[in-house]
Design a protein around this motif. Structure first.
Motif, PDB file in Angstrom:
ATOM      1  N   LEU A  24       0.829  -1.210   0.000  1.00 55.44           N
ATOM      2  CA  LEU A  24       0.000   0.000   0.000  1.00 55.44           C
ATOM      3  C   LEU A  24       0.861   1.257   0.000  1.00 55.44           C
ATOM      4  O   LEU A  24       0.557   2.239  -0.692  1.00 55.44           O
ATOM      5  CB  LEU A  24      -0.929  -0.006   1.205  1.00 55.44           C
ATOM      6  CG  LEU A  24      -2.060  -1.042   1.180  1.00 55.44           C
ATOM      7  CD1 LEU A  24      -2.789  -1.071   2.519  1.00 55.44           C
ATOM      8  CD2 LEU A  24      -3.041  -0.743   0.059  1.00 55.44           C
ATOM      9  N   PHE A  25       1.938   1.239   0.779  1.00 56.53           N
ATOM     10  CA  PHE A  25       2.821   2.407   0.840  1.00 56.53           C
ATOM     11  C   PHE A  25       3.458   2.676  -0.526  1.00 56.53           C
ATOM     12  O   PHE A  25       3.558   3.827  -0.960  1.00 56.53           O
ATOM     13  CB  PHE A  25       3.924   2.196   1.883  1.00 56.53           C
ATOM     14  CG  PHE A  25       3.438   2.136   3.303  1.00 56.53           C
ATOM     15  CD1 PHE A  25       2.332   2.862   3.717  1.00 56.53           C
ATOM     16  CD2 PHE A  25       4.105   1.355   4.241  1.00 56.53           C
ATOM     17  CE1 PHE A  25       1.889   2.812   5.042  1.00 56.53           C
ATOM     18  CE2 PHE A  25       3.680   1.298   5.556  1.00 56.53           C
ATOM     19  CZ  PHE A  25       2.568   2.025   5.958  1.00 56.53           C
ATOM     20  N   VAL A  26       3.915   1.621  -1.183  1.00 58.66           N
ATOM     21  CA  VAL A  26       4.547   1.775  -2.491  1.00 58.66           C
ATOM     22  C   VAL A  26       3.537   2.280  -3.516  1.00 58.66           C
ATOM     23  O   VAL A  26       3.854   3.115  -4.372  1.00 58.66           O
ATOM     24  CB  VAL A  26       5.171   0.438  -2.946  1.00 58.66           C
ATOM     25  CG1 VAL A  26       5.590   0.508  -4.416  1.00 58.66           C
ATOM     26  CG2 VAL A  26       6.372   0.086  -2.072  1.00 58.66           C
ATOM     27  N   GLU A  27       2.311   1.790  -3.416  1.00 56.55           N
ATOM     28  CA  GLU A  27       1.275   2.162  -4.384  1.00 56.55           C
ATOM     29  C   GLU A  27       0.781   3.592  -4.178  1.00 56.55           C
ATOM     30  O   GLU A  27       0.592   4.336  -5.148  1.00 56.55           O
ATOM     31  CB  GLU A  27       0.099   1.192  -4.256  1.00 56.55           C
ATOM     32  CG  GLU A  27      -1.062   1.499  -5.192  1.00 56.55           C
ATOM     33  CD  GLU A  27      -2.260   0.590  -4.964  1.00 56.55           C
ATOM     34  OE1 GLU A  27      -3.315   0.850  -5.563  1.00 56.55           O
ATOM     35  OE2 GLU A  27      -2.136  -0.390  -4.191  1.00 56.55           O
ATOM     36  N   ARG A  28       0.599   3.998  -2.914  1.00 57.58           N
ATOM     37  CA  ARG A  28      -0.076   5.269  -2.648  1.00 57.58           C
ATOM     38  C   ARG A  28       0.750   6.283  -1.882  1.00 57.58           C
ATOM     39  O   ARG A  28       0.368   7.452  -1.798  1.00 57.58           O
ATOM     40  CB  ARG A  28      -1.372   5.002  -1.886  1.00 57.58           C
ATOM     41  CG  ARG A  28      -2.407   4.217  -2.703  1.00 57.58           C
ATOM     42  CD  ARG A  28      -3.526   3.656  -1.837  1.00 57.58           C
ATOM     43  NE  ARG A  28      -4.066   4.654  -0.939  1.00 57.58           N
ATOM     44  CZ  ARG A  28      -4.863   4.362   0.097  1.00 57.58           C
ATOM     45  NH1 ARG A  28      -5.175   3.091   0.354  1.00 57.58           N
ATOM     46  NH2 ARG A  28      -5.332   5.323   0.871  1.00 57.58           N
ATOM     47  N   GLY A  29       1.862   5.869  -1.311  1.00 58.29           N
ATOM     48  CA  GLY A  29       2.659   6.761  -0.487  1.00 58.29           C
ATOM     49  C   GLY A  29       2.396   6.534   0.989  1.00 58.29           C
ATOM     50  O   GLY A  29       1.278   6.169   1.382  1.00 58.29           O
ATOM     51  N   VAL A  35      -3.445   3.349   9.206  1.00 57.49           N
ATOM     52  CA  VAL A  35      -3.326   2.036   9.852  1.00 57.49           C
ATOM     53  C   VAL A  35      -4.641   1.275   9.724  1.00 57.49           C
ATOM     54  O   VAL A  35      -4.650   0.048   9.547  1.00 57.49           O
ATOM     55  CB  VAL A  35      -2.922   2.202  11.325  1.00 57.49           C
ATOM     56  CG1 VAL A  35      -2.971   0.843  12.057  1.00 57.49           C
ATOM     57  CG2 VAL A  35      -1.525   2.801  11.445  1.00 57.49           C
ATOM     58  N   ALA A  36      -5.753   1.982   9.777  1.00 54.88           N
ATOM     59  CA  ALA A  36      -7.060   1.327   9.626  1.00 54.88           C
ATOM     60  C   ALA A  36      -7.181   0.683   8.244  1.00 54.88           C
ATOM     61  O   ALA A  36      -7.736  -0.422   8.113  1.00 54.88           O
ATOM     62  CB  ALA A  36      -8.175   2.348   9.829  1.00 54.88           C
ATOM     63  N   GLU A  37      -6.683   1.350   7.222  1.00 57.64           N
ATOM     64  CA  GLU A  37      -6.729   0.789   5.869  1.00 57.64           C
ATOM     65  C   GLU A  37      -5.824  -0.437   5.752  1.00 57.64           C
ATOM     66  O   GLU A  37      -6.172  -1.414   5.077  1.00 57.64           O
ATOM     67  CB  GLU A  37      -6.314   1.854   4.854  1.00 57.64           C
ATOM     68  CG  GLU A  37      -7.355   2.949   4.666  1.00 57.64           C
ATOM     69  CD  GLU A  37      -6.856   4.090   3.813  1.00 57.64           C
ATOM     70  OE1 GLU A  37      -7.663   4.671   3.076  1.00 57.64           O
ATOM     71  OE2 GLU A  37      -5.640   4.412   3.879  1.00 57.64           O
ATOM     72  N   ILE A  38      -4.694  -0.383   6.414  1.00 55.01           N
ATOM     73  CA  ILE A  38      -3.795  -1.543   6.409  1.00 55.01           C
ATOM     74  C   ILE A  38      -4.463  -2.724   7.092  1.00 55.01           C
ATOM     75  O   ILE A  38      -4.431  -3.856   6.592  1.00 55.01           O
ATOM     76  CB  ILE A  38      -2.472  -1.187   7.116  1.00 55.01           C
ATOM     77  CG1 ILE A  38      -1.701  -0.149   6.300  1.00 55.01           C
ATOM     78  CG2 ILE A  38      -1.618  -2.439   7.332  1.00 55.01           C
ATOM     79  CD1 ILE A  38      -0.553   0.488   7.046  1.00 55.01           C
ATOM     80  N   ALA A 111      11.424   1.823  -5.901  1.00 58.37           N
ATOM     81  CA  ALA A 111      10.085   2.141  -5.388  1.00 58.37           C
ATOM     82  C   ALA A 111      10.113   2.302  -3.871  1.00 58.37           C
ATOM     83  O   ALA A 111       9.465   3.194  -3.304  1.00 58.37           O
ATOM     84  CB  ALA A 111       9.105   1.047  -5.786  1.00 58.37           C
ATOM     85  N   PHE A 112      10.870   1.455  -3.201  1.00 57.34           N
ATOM     86  CA  PHE A 112      11.022   1.505  -1.745  1.00 57.34           C
ATOM     87  C   PHE A 112      11.654   2.829  -1.328  1.00 57.34           C
ATOM     88  O   PHE A 112      11.195   3.506  -0.405  1.00 57.34           O
ATOM     89  CB  PHE A 112      11.890   0.327  -1.295  1.00 57.34           C
ATOM     90  CG  PHE A 112      12.075   0.191   0.186  1.00 57.34           C
ATOM     91  CD1 PHE A 112      11.152  -0.493   0.959  1.00 57.34           C
ATOM     92  CD2 PHE A 112      13.193   0.724   0.814  1.00 57.34           C
ATOM     93  CE1 PHE A 112      11.325  -0.630   2.332  1.00 57.34           C
ATOM     94  CE2 PHE A 112      13.380   0.597   2.174  1.00 57.34           C
ATOM     95  CZ  PHE A 112      12.443  -0.082   2.934  1.00 57.34           C
ATOM     96  N   MET A 113      12.704   3.239  -2.039  1.00 59.37           N
ATOM     97  CA  MET A 113      13.409   4.462  -1.698  1.00 59.37           C
ATOM     98  C   MET A 113      12.557   5.703  -1.966  1.00 59.37           C
ATOM     99  O   MET A 113      12.636   6.689  -1.227  1.00 59.37           O
ATOM    100  CB  MET A 113      14.716   4.551  -2.482  1.00 59.37           C
ATOM    101  CG  MET A 113      15.784   3.563  -2.036  1.00 59.37           C
ATOM    102  SD  MET A 113      16.204   3.691  -0.275  1.00 59.37           S
ATOM    103  CE  MET A 113      16.798   5.388  -0.185  1.00 59.37           C
ATOM    104  N   ARG A 114      11.738   5.647  -2.999  1.00 57.79           N
ATOM    105  CA  ARG A 114      10.887   6.805  -3.306  1.00 57.79           C
ATOM    106  C   ARG A 114       9.864   7.044  -2.200  1.00 57.79           C
ATOM    107  O   ARG A 114       9.502   8.182  -1.903  1.00 57.79           O
ATOM    108  CB  ARG A 114      10.195   6.598  -4.646  1.00 57.79           C
ATOM    109  CG  ARG A 114      11.119   6.767  -5.839  1.00 57.79           C
ATOM    110  CD  ARG A 114      10.351   6.882  -7.156  1.00 57.79           C
ATOM    111  NE  ARG A 114      11.276   6.890  -8.275  1.00 57.79           N
ATOM    112  CZ  ARG A 114      11.567   5.829  -9.024  1.00 57.79           C
ATOM    113  NH1 ARG A 114      10.984   4.667  -8.752  1.00 57.79           N
ATOM    114  NH2 ARG A 114      12.418   5.916 -10.024  1.00 57.79           N
ATOM    115  N   VAL A 115       9.376   5.970  -1.597  1.00 54.73           N
ATOM    116  CA  VAL A 115       8.435   6.117  -0.477  1.00 54.73           C
ATOM    117  C   VAL A 115       9.117   6.867   0.666  1.00 54.73           C
ATOM    118  O   VAL A 115       8.524   7.765   1.280  1.00 54.73           O
ATOM    119  CB  VAL A 115       7.937   4.736   0.005  1.00 54.73           C
ATOM    120  CG1 VAL A 115       7.049   4.895   1.239  1.00 54.73           C
ATOM    121  CG2 VAL A 115       7.161   4.023  -1.097  1.00 54.73           C
TER     122      VAL A 115
END
Length: 213
Positions: A24-29, A35-38, A111-115
């Motif tokens: 989710l973090f990679v997809e949306r930031g 946390v509720a969405e996770i 992608a990980f680093m961009r987050v």
């Protein structure tokens, strides 16, 4: 000691929640995901997420425990006749030469680093992890050399070796954000490591030799 069924299920649940969160973090930031969405995406309660991860940042840096004691572990495991700096340089070279994911040399790492770059909270946590790495290294050097509490050398040597490690990790991160071939980055970082070693003084390079009198 064999891992029990309860421990295995807890480890698997923790890993699953972390994997869902990272996706989710990679997809949306990082900041755009709650946390509720996770919890909903992982089909667990919010309390369950917090039971495994006390802070939202922990979901992203879920493997940081293996990083914060990395340099200290390398120093404690150095060979007979090997100095602390030599052990750190050797282990780093081996990781880089092997194009190891443990140092970020993996396709998709960009992608990980961009987050991280887009989230101040993650940049702050990354800095804090770096401080832990250095503090743990200083502690290991004090133990290994029997240095007195007021001896500044363990702190100074830890600073030098921490600089080598953090610079290598920063360069890898910077280059991998460009979606470069990990093998090319590996070759360049090996050259950089040689140049950094040349900048270290003999006092640093000969500190905490295992077995020295």
């Amino acid at each position: 000691m064999a891992e029990g069924l309860r421990e295995r299920k807890k480890r698997q649940t923790r890993q699953y929640i972390s994997d869902v969160a990272t996706g989710l973090f990679v997809e949306r930031g990082f900041d755009a995901v709650t946390v509720a969405e996770i919890a909903a995406a992982a089909d667990v309660s919010v309390n369950t997420v917090y039971n495994y991860f006390p802070a939202k940042e922990d979901l992203f840096f879920d493997r940081s425990a293996g990083v914060v004691d990395r340099l200290a572990r390398w120093v404690r495991g150095r060979h007979q006749g090997e100095a602390a700096a030599a052990a750190v340089l050797r282990e780093l070279r081996e990781e880089v030469e092997a194009v190891s994911p443990r140092v970020g040399l993996i396709p998709g790492y960009s992608a990980f680093m961009r987050v991280i770059e887009d989230a101040p909270a993650l940049r702050s946590r990354l800095w804090a992890i770096g401080q832990e790495v250095q503090a743990n290294l200083e502690g290991a050097l004090r133990e290994e050399t029997g240095a007195a509490a007021d001896d500044p050398m363990p702190e100074l040597i830890a600073g030098q070796l921490g600089w080598v490690h953090s610079t290598v990790m920063a360069v890898i991160g910077r280059e991998m954000v460009k979606a470069r071939d990990p093998r090319e980055v590996s070759r360049e970082v090996l050259v950089l490591l040689d140049e950094m070693e040349d900048l270290l003084s003999e006092r640093v390079l000969n500190y905490a030799v295992r077995g020295a009198q």
